[in-house]
Motif scaffolding. Sequence first.
Motif, mmCIF file in Angstrom:
data_model
loop_
_atom_site.group_PDB
_atom_site.id
_atom_site.type_symbol
_atom_site.label_atom_id
_atom_site.label_comp_id
_atom_site.label_asym_id
_atom_site.label_seq_id
_atom_site.Cartn_x
_atom_site.Cartn_y
_atom_site.Cartn_z
ATOM 1 N N PHE B 4 -13.525 -63.600 0.562
ATOM 2 C CA PHE B 4 -13.012 -63.037 -0.697
ATOM 3 C C PHE B 4 -12.335 -64.117 -1.516
ATOM 4 O O PHE B 4 -11.725 -65.050 -0.965
ATOM 5 C CB PHE B 4 -12.024 -61.904 -0.406
ATOM 6 C CG PHE B 4 -12.704 -60.663 0.092
ATOM 7 C CD1 PHE B 4 -13.114 -59.669 -0.792
ATOM 8 C CD2 PHE B 4 -12.974 -60.507 1.448
ATOM 9 C CE1 PHE B 4 -13.760 -58.541 -0.334
ATOM 10 C CE2 PHE B 4 -13.629 -59.381 1.911
ATOM 11 C CZ PHE B 4 -14.018 -58.388 1.023
ATOM 12 N N LEU B 5 -12.441 -63.965 -2.833
ATOM 13 C CA LEU B 5 -11.802 -64.919 -3.746
ATOM 14 C C LEU B 5 -10.552 -64.286 -4.338
ATOM 15 O O LEU B 5 -10.583 -63.146 -4.799
ATOM 16 C CB LEU B 5 -12.778 -65.290 -4.870
ATOM 17 C CG LEU B 5 -12.222 -66.187 -5.985
ATOM 18 C CD1 LEU B 5 -12.006 -67.612 -5.482
ATOM 19 C CD2 LEU B 5 -13.171 -66.203 -7.196
ATOM 20 N N LEU B 79 -7.931 -68.998 -4.245
ATOM 21 C CA LEU B 79 -7.859 -69.101 -2.790
ATOM 22 C C LEU B 79 -9.068 -68.348 -2.242
ATOM 23 O O LEU B 79 -9.489 -67.349 -2.836
ATOM 24 C CB LEU B 79 -6.573 -68.412 -2.311
ATOM 25 C CG LEU B 79 -5.965 -68.838 -0.987
ATOM 26 C CD1 LEU B 79 -5.471 -70.273 -1.111
ATOM 27 C CD2 LEU B 79 -4.772 -67.939 -0.646
ATOM 28 N N ILE B 80 -9.649 -68.834 -1.165
ATOM 29 C CA ILE B 80 -10.734 -68.091 -0.525
ATOM 30 C C ILE B 80 -10.266 -67.699 0.875
ATOM 31 O O ILE B 80 -9.759 -68.556 1.621
ATOM 32 C CB ILE B 80 -12.024 -68.932 -0.465
ATOM 33 C CG1 ILE B 80 -12.488 -69.247 -1.900
ATOM 34 C CG2 ILE B 80 -13.120 -68.188 0.285
ATOM 35 C CD1 ILE B 80 -13.644 -70.228 -1.967
ATOM 36 N N LEU B 86 -12.818 -55.278 1.440
ATOM 37 C CA LEU B 86 -11.968 -55.408 0.260
ATOM 38 C C LEU B 86 -10.531 -54.932 0.531
ATOM 39 O O LEU B 86 -9.567 -55.579 0.147
ATOM 40 C CB LEU B 86 -12.575 -54.621 -0.915
ATOM 41 C CG LEU B 86 -11.888 -54.814 -2.263
ATOM 42 C CD1 LEU B 86 -11.858 -56.279 -2.686
ATOM 43 C CD2 LEU B 86 -12.556 -53.973 -3.342
ATOM 44 N N ASP B 87 -10.428 -53.792 1.230
ATOM 45 C CA ASP B 87 -9.086 -53.279 1.540
ATOM 46 C C ASP B 87 -8.295 -54.282 2.376
ATOM 47 O O ASP B 87 -7.100 -54.505 2.149
ATOM 48 C CB ASP B 87 -9.175 -51.946 2.292
ATOM 49 C CG ASP B 87 -9.595 -50.816 1.367
ATOM 50 O OD1 ASP B 87 -9.471 -51.006 0.128
ATOM 51 O OD2 ASP B 87 -10.061 -49.779 1.866
ATOM 52 N N GLY B 88 -8.984 -54.880 3.341
ATOM 53 C CA GLY B 88 -8.342 -55.876 4.192
ATOM 54 C C GLY B 88 -7.873 -57.067 3.360
ATOM 55 O O GLY B 88 -6.774 -57.588 3.550
ATOM 56 N N ALA B 89 -8.716 -57.491 2.422
ATOM 57 C CA ALA B 89 -8.376 -58.640 1.575
ATOM 58 C C ALA B 89 -7.176 -58.313 0.696
ATOM 59 O O ALA B 89 -6.304 -59.158 0.463
ATOM 60 C CB ALA B 89 -9.577 -59.025 0.712
ATOM 61 N N VAL B 107 -8.639 -59.764 -6.670
ATOM 62 C CA VAL B 107 -9.329 -59.963 -5.398
ATOM 63 C C VAL B 107 -10.806 -59.618 -5.583
ATOM 64 O O VAL B 107 -11.139 -58.506 -5.999
ATOM 65 C CB VAL B 107 -8.729 -59.060 -4.299
ATOM 66 C CG1 VAL B 107 -9.393 -59.351 -2.952
ATOM 67 C CG2 VAL B 107 -7.219 -59.272 -4.201
ATOM 68 N N ARG B 108 -11.713 -60.551 -5.298
ATOM 69 C CA ARG B 108 -13.152 -60.320 -5.487
ATOM 70 C C ARG B 108 -13.917 -60.756 -4.254
ATOM 71 O O ARG B 108 -13.597 -61.777 -3.639
ATOM 72 C CB ARG B 108 -13.644 -61.129 -6.700
ATOM 73 C CG ARG B 108 -12.910 -60.836 -8.008
ATOM 74 C CD ARG B 108 -13.363 -59.528 -8.620
ATOM 75 N NE ARG B 108 -14.760 -59.582 -9.025
ATOM 76 C CZ ARG B 108 -15.183 -60.037 -10.192
ATOM 77 N NH1 ARG B 108 -14.297 -60.474 -11.084
ATOM 78 N NH2 ARG B 108 -16.462 -60.038 -10.478
#
Lengths: 417, 113
Positions: B4-5, B79-80, B86-89, B107-108
């Motif tokens: 995720f970015l 940041l990667i 997605l929820d975790g990120a 968050v993407r």
Amino acid sequence: MQVNSSIDHLFRHEYGKIVSYLTARYGSKMLDRIEDAVQDALLKAMQVWAFQSVPRNPSAWLYRVANNRLIDQLRRDKRLTDFDALGDISTVPEELLSPLSGDDIADEQLKMIFACCHPAMTEGEQIMLSLKLLCGLSVREIAAALLKKEEAVKKAITRARKKFQNEVGQLSVPSGPALGGRHKVVLKVIYLLFNEGYKATSGDALIKKDICEEAIRLAGFLYRNPYCRTADLCGLLALMCFHSARFDARISKDGQLLTLKKQDRSLWDKEYMQWGTDFLNQASIGNSVSRYQLEAGIAGYHADAVSFEETNWEAILSLYDLLERINPGPMVALNRLVVVDIIHGTQNALEELHSLKSKYQLENNYMFHSIHAEFLESNSQIHEAAAALERAIHLSDNAIEMKFLEQRLKRLKDCMK
Amino acid sequence: MTKFLYLFRGGHGVMDKLSNEEKQAHMQQWQTWMQGLAQEGKLVDGLPLGGEGKVVEKRGSVISDGPYAEGKEIVGGYLIVNAENLDGAVDISKGCPIFEYGGNIEVREILSM
């Protein structure tokens, strides 16, 4: 949050270090630009180092970034030609690269101390400018520590900075006969700086302690220079070390001021006490006597004593007698009387106190009434003591002192019941 | 695991005004947070971005000074991270010090086959 101790105060100290270095190099007229460049470099460092780690030699990195930023700015103003004679100014000085040879850096900071204490500035301006340029404190931190309004500090610093830019010129440590007079001013500013940090006010306690440490650090720069390492300086260093040793012990856990008598002596910092003793020994060499040496001597006797009762009061009194002769004033006289009370009894102390009152016009001095109350109380004049305390509370403008006085008054009133 | 970015936005105006001590403290908070991510194997890469830039359009026939978004919308860094989904990120991002100064994180998911 866990703070890595190796980078403790890094930004603050680097600020003073690099501003000093660049000002010594480019002259006092460039101060505005230099401060901007260094602040920019620190901001950039914060962003980059947040993501990576702090480089092994942060000084060199910050110096390079600040210097480049300054050169860019000067080019834009077309002022760089003034400095072309300096040669390749983008190189990083050797001493910044090698952490071991910090002598030149110490030298530049010493020059900066003298520049900040330039006689063109008032005492207040000298103190604030030193805190800003040498110690890297922000206007907000200075205001919090000195209990002043941010706006007022900002104005004073702007004024001082203008004088600095116009009057100081090339930074240097004065030599020959000029050194003596300027050296005295520098010592006084360091002494006042320390007092500001040590004063028991409700100003930000952490910053205040930092200021005490900064004052000692600045004195350390003078100590490293053989011409500046005078008996006066050693006395001042001793004094600051002895006081620093008691920094935490003089305030109780619930934020109350503790008198010397009530302080837990086991809390006094042994390391600072040892430094104090060492400096005091060095200060005693030679014939000159200054207030710093005498005050350090007094602090030294207190440090040596196992308890309040077993203090060498006779020796302390004779130092106060000397101190009153070379540095007369109400504060010294009042503090001396506390010792007179212990040695010669309250009756004598009270009599001397009354003559002091008219001599120094102490009617509106809270210290006078506070001490008066103490003497009256030990003379069993409880009602008079309470009245004096009320007067002291009325005159005090310091929250912690006031709390301390109110506690005493409450205790007295309990006795009266 | 998916990558995720994080795009960091805002907070710059406030940073300028911090005292040296506060700047350092803030930097150390970021370091602590990132070290934590690295130790848990969640950190892949990341760097801050400079404040100036250009926006190039129409094969370079239009070049403007950018980023021209409002100050609070400027991307200050990226940041990667590795996360389950997605929820975790989003969960991981919650500990970021950027929120202390009013910034935000986009968050993407980084797509891969």
